[in-house]
Design a protein around this motif. Sequence first.
Motif, PDB file in Angstrom:
ATOM      1  N   SER A   1      -6.518   0.934   7.040  1.00  0.00           N
ATOM      2  CA  SER A   1      -7.106  -0.157   6.260  1.00  0.00           C
ATOM      3  C   SER A   1      -6.630  -1.515   6.752  1.00  0.00           C
ATOM      4  O   SER A   1      -7.433  -2.438   6.947  1.00  0.00           O
TER       5      SER A   1
ATOM      6  N   GLU B   1      -5.675   0.808  -2.171  1.00  0.00           N
ATOM      7  CA  GLU B   1      -6.579  -0.124  -1.495  1.00  0.00           C
ATOM      8  C   GLU B   1      -7.064  -1.200  -2.455  1.00  0.00           C
ATOM      9  O   GLU B   1      -7.070  -2.394  -2.123  1.00  0.00           O
TER      10      GLU B   1
ATOM     11  N   GLY C   1      -3.659   3.733   4.576  1.00  0.00           N
ATOM     12  CA  GLY C   1      -3.159   2.371   4.510  1.00  0.00           C
ATOM     13  C   GLY C   1      -3.057   1.725   5.876  1.00  0.00           C
ATOM     14  O   GLY C   1      -3.430   0.559   6.058  1.00  0.00           O
TER      15      GLY C   1
ATOM     16  N   PHE D   1       0.844  -1.199   0.000  1.00  0.00           N
ATOM     17  CA  PHE D   1       0.000   0.000   0.000  1.00  0.00           C
ATOM     18  C   PHE D   1       0.876   1.244   0.000  1.00  0.00           C
ATOM     19  O   PHE D   1       0.653   2.181  -0.788  1.00  0.00           O
TER      20      PHE D   1
END
Length: 228
Positions: free
Chosen positions: A160, A209, A157, A98
């Motif tokens: 996530s 993502e 990131g 990412f």
Amino acid sequence: MKQPVVDYKSFRLRRVNEPQYAHIKLLLGWVVYFAFYFLTENLIPAEACHVVHSRLDDLIPFNEYFVIFYISWFALIAFSLLSFFLYDIQSFKDLSTFIIITQVLAMAVYILWPNRQDLRPDSFEHRNLCTMILGFLYTFDTPTGVCPSLHVAYSLGIGSVWLKKKDASPVWKAVLTVWLLMICLSVMFVKQHSAVDVLAALPVGALAEYFVYRGRYYPPFIKTAKKP
């Protein structure tokens, strides 16, 4: 004490291509990033950069105390990468990939469309620890190469990956979400970034993502035909 999932004590450079150590090569992304950071910071003059500004920037007051959240970003990256490196290799791969994707996209923008912001205060109204830290940051982190904001993109990131971890506690996920939100806000309050930079980081993070989790969380753009 919790043991690492990989025996790093047995690691030797010649073994870096072995499956249990192959993820270590992702750390080279940081070497490439710092090389490009040095080049873009030193070879692109500020006069050649487009000024990034919005009306919202004028409504956001300067607040030196937000530097606490701003610099905590560095610690959060280090903690997340180290934690995943030791205890969750797949999450380490996901976060590293990412970050690399956002690095590549952001550096491409900085080179093809050099940009800067002129939001920093000429002087600080107060003299305290926070303004001292900011003054130090201002000396080595120039106001060029700001759009999109990597502070925001990396934060997306980090959030996530952590939020997808089933073994992470709900309390940690809640604290992390608030923490990351404050980091994203801090870049504007310490005048390191324009609101435009923050918004520009969102599609960059969305692309990263998708490419990191396609096939696991999101379907691919092109579906291959099933074999009969």
